[in-house]
Design a protein around this motif. Structure first.
Motif, PDB file in Angstrom:
ATOM      1  N   GLU A  62      -5.507   4.384   3.733  1.00 17.01           N
ATOM      2  CA  GLU A  62      -5.969   3.512   2.659  1.00 17.01           C
ATOM      3  C   GLU A  62      -7.352   3.980   2.226  1.00 17.01           C
ATOM      4  O   GLU A  62      -8.162   4.378   3.056  1.00 17.01           O
ATOM      5  N   GLU A  76       4.973   7.706   7.012  1.00 21.23           N
ATOM      6  CA  GLU A  76       3.885   7.967   6.057  1.00 21.23           C
ATOM      7  C   GLU A  76       2.556   8.069   6.797  1.00 21.23           C
ATOM      8  O   GLU A  76       2.270   7.272   7.670  1.00 21.23           O
ATOM      9  N   THR A  86       6.067  -3.981   8.762  1.00 22.98           N
ATOM     10  CA  THR A  86       6.622  -4.095  10.117  1.00 22.98           C
ATOM     11  C   THR A  86       5.542  -4.719  11.001  1.00 22.98           C
ATOM     12  O   THR A  86       4.980  -4.050  11.867  1.00 22.98           O
ATOM     13  N   ASP A 118      10.146  -5.339  -4.985  1.00 29.59           N
ATOM     14  CA  ASP A 118       9.480  -6.211  -4.009  1.00 29.59           C
ATOM     15  C   ASP A 118      10.019  -7.626  -4.154  1.00 29.59           C
ATOM     16  O   ASP A 118      10.379  -8.040  -5.261  1.00 29.59           O
ATOM     17  N   LYS A 147       3.649 -10.389  -7.336  1.00 31.33           N
ATOM     18  CA  LYS A 147       3.204  -8.991  -7.271  1.00 31.33           C
ATOM     19  C   LYS A 147       3.886  -8.161  -8.359  1.00 31.33           C
ATOM     20  O   LYS A 147       3.245  -7.395  -9.078  1.00 31.33           O
ATOM     21  N   TYR A 160       0.840  -1.208   0.000  1.00 33.43           N
ATOM     22  CA  TYR A 160       0.000   0.000   0.000  1.00 33.43           C
ATOM     23  C   TYR A 160       0.872   1.254   0.000  1.00 33.43           C
ATOM     24  O   TYR A 160       0.677   2.155  -0.808  1.00 33.43           O
ATOM     25  N   VAL A 161       1.825   1.286   0.915  1.00 28.78           N
ATOM     26  CA  VAL A 161       2.622   2.510   1.078  1.00 28.78           C
ATOM     27  C   VAL A 161       3.647   2.649  -0.047  1.00 28.78           C
ATOM     28  O   VAL A 161       3.758   3.709  -0.676  1.00 28.78           O
ATOM     29  N   THR A 195       6.516   2.224   9.391  1.00 27.85           N
ATOM     30  CA  THR A 195       6.341   2.707  10.768  1.00 27.85           C
ATOM     31  C   THR A 195       7.237   1.873  11.682  1.00 27.85           C
ATOM     32  O   THR A 195       7.032   0.669  11.812  1.00 27.85           O
ATOM     33  N   LYS A 205      -1.551  -2.539  15.295  1.00 21.78           N
ATOM     34  CA  LYS A 205      -0.153  -2.915  15.520  1.00 21.78           C
ATOM     35  C   LYS A 205       0.656  -1.749  16.088  1.00 21.78           C
ATOM     36  O   LYS A 205       1.548  -1.943  16.917  1.00 21.78           O
TER      37      LYS A 205
HETATM   38  P1  NAD Z   1       2.289  -4.237   2.779  1.00 21.82           P
HETATM   39  O1  NAD Z   1       2.307  -5.520   3.529  1.00 21.82           O
HETATM   40  O2  NAD Z   1       1.110  -3.879   1.941  1.00 21.82           O
HETATM   41  O3  NAD Z   1       3.585  -4.135   1.856  1.00 21.82           O
HETATM   42  C1  NAD Z   1       4.873  -4.490   2.256  1.00 21.82           C
HETATM   43  C2  NAD Z   1       5.593  -5.061   1.058  1.00 21.82           C
HETATM   44  O4  NAD Z   1       6.977  -5.232   1.378  1.00 21.82           O
HETATM   45  C3  NAD Z   1       5.083  -6.429   0.609  1.00 21.82           C
HETATM   46  O5  NAD Z   1       4.694  -6.356  -0.745  1.00 21.82           O
HETATM   47  C4  NAD Z   1       6.293  -7.362   0.805  1.00 21.82           C
HETATM   48  O6  NAD Z   1       6.356  -8.380  -0.168  1.00 21.82           O
HETATM   49  C5  NAD Z   1       7.441  -6.384   0.678  1.00 21.82           C
HETATM   50  N1  NAD Z   1       8.715  -6.819   1.255  1.00 21.82           N
HETATM   51  C6  NAD Z   1       8.967  -7.403   2.446  1.00 21.82           C
HETATM   52  N2  NAD Z   1      10.284  -7.616   2.601  1.00 21.82           N
HETATM   53  C7  NAD Z   1      10.884  -7.156   1.491  1.00 21.82           C
HETATM   54  C8  NAD Z   1      12.242  -7.073   1.050  1.00 21.82           C
HETATM   55  N3  NAD Z   1      13.242  -7.521   1.808  1.00 21.82           N
HETATM   56  N4  NAD Z   1      12.491  -6.535  -0.156  1.00 21.82           N
HETATM   57  C9  NAD Z   1      11.487  -6.078  -0.933  1.00 21.82           C
HETATM   58  N5  NAD Z   1      10.194  -6.117  -0.563  1.00 21.82           N
HETATM   59  C10 NAD Z   1       9.887  -6.649   0.629  1.00 21.82           C
HETATM   60  O7  NAD Z   1       2.553  -3.105   3.872  1.00 21.82           O
HETATM   61  P2  NAD Z   1       2.017  -1.586   3.882  1.00 21.82           P
HETATM   62  O8  NAD Z   1       0.608  -1.550   4.343  1.00 21.82           O
HETATM   63  O9  NAD Z   1       2.426  -0.914   2.625  1.00 21.82           O
HETATM   64  O10 NAD Z   1       2.900  -1.004   5.082  1.00 21.82           O
HETATM   65  C11 NAD Z   1       4.302  -0.815   4.983  1.00 21.82           C
HETATM   66  C12 NAD Z   1       4.763   0.006   6.165  1.00 21.82           C
HETATM   67  O11 NAD Z   1       4.134   1.308   6.117  1.00 21.82           O
HETATM   68  C13 NAD Z   1       4.384  -0.583   7.522  1.00 21.82           C
HETATM   69  O12 NAD Z   1       5.387  -0.282   8.440  1.00 21.82           O
HETATM   70  C14 NAD Z   1       3.115   0.171   7.874  1.00 21.82           C
HETATM   71  O13 NAD Z   1       2.917   0.240   9.265  1.00 21.82           O
HETATM   72  C15 NAD Z   1       3.401   1.536   7.317  1.00 21.82           C
HETATM   73  N6  NAD Z   1       2.205   2.316   6.976  1.00 21.82           N
HETATM   74  C16 NAD Z   1       1.124   1.718   6.390  1.00 21.82           C
HETATM   75  C17 NAD Z   1       0.014   2.479   6.043  1.00 21.82           C
HETATM   76  C18 NAD Z   1      -1.193   1.844   5.429  1.00 21.82           C
HETATM   77  O14 NAD Z   1      -2.245   2.498   5.390  1.00 21.82           O
HETATM   78  N7  NAD Z   1      -1.118   0.630   4.930  1.00 21.82           N
HETATM   79  C19 NAD Z   1       0.003   3.859   6.285  1.00 21.82           C
HETATM   80  C20 NAD Z   1       1.132   4.448   6.844  1.00 21.82           C
HETATM   81  C21 NAD Z   1       2.233   3.660   7.193  1.00 21.82           C
END
Ligand code: NAD
Length: 438
Positions: free
Chosen positions: A158, A154, A86, A30, A35, A10-11, A121, A269
């Motif tokens: 969503e 960030e 995370t 990724d 994906k 997402y981020v 985060t 979380k």
């Molecule tokens: P997500 O699970 O949707 O995406 C994470 C991605 O990282 C996955 O596609 C995974 O395959 C990839 N990944 C993991 N290890 C990897 C590596 N070594 N190399 C390359 N890719 C790798 O997570 P998200 O919702 O995008 O959240 C990511 C971070 O941002 C988290 O810490 C979350 O707390 C924070 N965040 C999320 C939101 C939200 O609304 N989703 C908003 C603000 C902050």
């Protein structure tokens, strides 16, 4: 400017696409090959309004690239963002495994200066661990390459991620050096030029800001749920109370809605991780602990109301659920209240029929065929004993109650998001209950 974004969730995907839209040359990385393959074929791995078009346009323009191998672009980029997950560890702390993996990959492969910016985060102190992980790898290689670490949490939501990223209330950046500050200011120039503020600060404060902001938002929700539950007991209406409170400019009227609990990938979380950071530092975060406890209880409230409506016996009853995602405009079901309600209904011996405009596949992936997936909202209520609303998607706002009344076996409605007019529904012959009003 060339940058890489590691983690295309997402981020990461939204961040990368929005920077590309601003003219930056972005490589999204990724480890999930499926994906990346899908993205190369123009198929979005997530549902996020507006994302599809933006990705297509920037790929076509040659500014947005996808790969599974960070090393292919490290020589060209000035900034690497880490936007990997995370997730909570068993003890509630943030699992930094992926963040540190990215740091090690950077340390193993850089040939020149980069700034590794953590967008995920992460708890206060993570930047130090990231720096140590990179340095350790450089030492192993026996090379001396300058690098910077920075924090850029960030705040996007969503469902409104593109708008939030493009028109941010603020951009928070934590840096340790002048060089990193200049690079981050340059990258965010298109945003500051448009008047969106960038707040540059020290790294621990930037890391902490994200947790404090999410904990405050979660606190408002749990606070209102606590007030709502008391309203029910004393004959008050939480919606009137909300309006009365929210009119106070010191309080404001946003994020004051009672409901069936918060979910999603962030609040649950991040609240847990903040409590854990407190404990690690010998400090008991009492308010935040209570926020979590109230929320856990609140996720059961729809089930409790359904049980009350059937005198404690849901065995053999058919329950229709509207909404599965943790909130509208997303297919994300992480920690969604729907998962708790479904589990409890099945345990109580009920049959569950569900509909969500975008989260049906995600629900199937998570829980399989233990519930009946319906083709639309009206199919769920055929022969149902009760209908419960769990996610306030727009299409659920003004349903045809006459059709629903004819289709249902008995006429119980539990409104987990307080969007329906109780008087109207009672007049139509439904038994109606909501959160925070008797
Ligand atoms: P997500 O699970 O949707 O995406 C994470 C991605 O990282 C996955 O596609 C995974 O395959 C990839 N990944 C993991 N290890 C990897 C590596 N070594 N190399 C390359 N890719 C790798 O997570 P998200 O919702 O995008 O959240 C990511 C971070 O941002 C988290 O810490 C979350 O707390 C924070 N965040 C999320 C939101 C939200 O609304 N989703 C908003 C603000 C902050």
């Amino acid at each position: 400017m060339n940058i890489a974004i590691v983690g295309t969730g997402y981020v990461g995907l939204v961040t990368g696409t929005c920077f590309a839209e601003m003219g930056v040359n972005v490589t999204c990385v990724d480890i999930d090959e499926r994906k990346i393959q899908k993205l190369k074929e123009g198929i979005m791995p997530i549902y996020e309004p507006g994302l599809d078009d933006l990705v297509t346009r920037n790929v076509k323009a040659g500014r947005l690239h996808f790969t599974t191998d960070l090393t292919t672009c490290l020589d060209e980029v000035e900034i690497v963002f880490s936007a990997v997950g995370t997730p909570p560890d068993e003890d509630g702390s943030a699992d930094l495994r992926y963040v540190l993996e990215v740091a090690r990959t950077v340390g193993q492969n850089i040939k020149k200066h980069v700034v590794l910016v953590t967008k995920s985060t992460v708890p206060v102190g993570t930047a130090k661990k990231v720096r140590a992980a990179i340095q350790e790898e450089l030492d192993k290689r026996g090379v001396n390459i300058e690098f910077d670490v920075a924090s850029n949490p960030e705040f996007l939501k969503e469902g409104a991620a593109i708008k939030d990223f493009m028109t941010p209330d603020r951009v928070v950046v934590g840096v340790e050096s002048e060089r990193a500050r200049k690079l981050m200011e340059k990258l965010y120039k298109p945003f500051t030029l448009n008047g969106y503020p960038i707040l540059i600060m020290d790294v621990p404060s930037a890391e902490m800001t994200k947790y404090a902001a999410n904990a405050m938002l979660a606190t408002r929700i749990s606070f209102m749920n606590d007030i709502a539950n008391l309203c029910e007991r004393v004959g008050a209406n939480v919606d009137n109370v909300r309006k009365g409170m929210g009119a106070d400019s010191r309080i404001g009227n946003r994020f004051l809605y009672a409901g069936c609990g918060y979910g999603g990938s962030c609040f649950p979380k991040d609240v847990k991780a903040l409590v854990h950071t407190g404990l690690e530092n010998g400090y008991h975060m009492q308010v935040i602990e209570a926020v979590e406890a109230v929320n856990e209880k609140q996720k059961h409230i729809v089930f409790d109301k359904l049980q009350t409506a059937f005198n404690g016996d849901l065995q053999g009853k058919t329950i229709a659920l509207w909404g599965l995602a943790f909130k509208p405009e997303t297919d994300d079901m992480r920690e969604a209240p729907a998962l708790v309600v479904i589990q409890e209904l099945l345990k109580a011996g009920a049959t569950v029929k569900v509909y969500d405009p975008v989260a049906m596949d995600e629900c199937k992936r998570r829980i399989g065929d233990v519930v009946t997936y319906c083709k639309d909202m009206y199919e769920t209520v055929i022969d149902a004993d009760a209908l419960a609303l769990l996610t306030e998607w727009k299409l659920f706002r003004l349903p045809s109650w006459a059709i629903i009344h004819r289709a249902m076996k008995s006429h119980v409605i539990v409104d987990g998001r307080n969007i329906y007019d109780g008087e109207e529904l009672k007049e139509l012959g439904f038994s109606y209950s909501r959160i925070g009003q008797k």
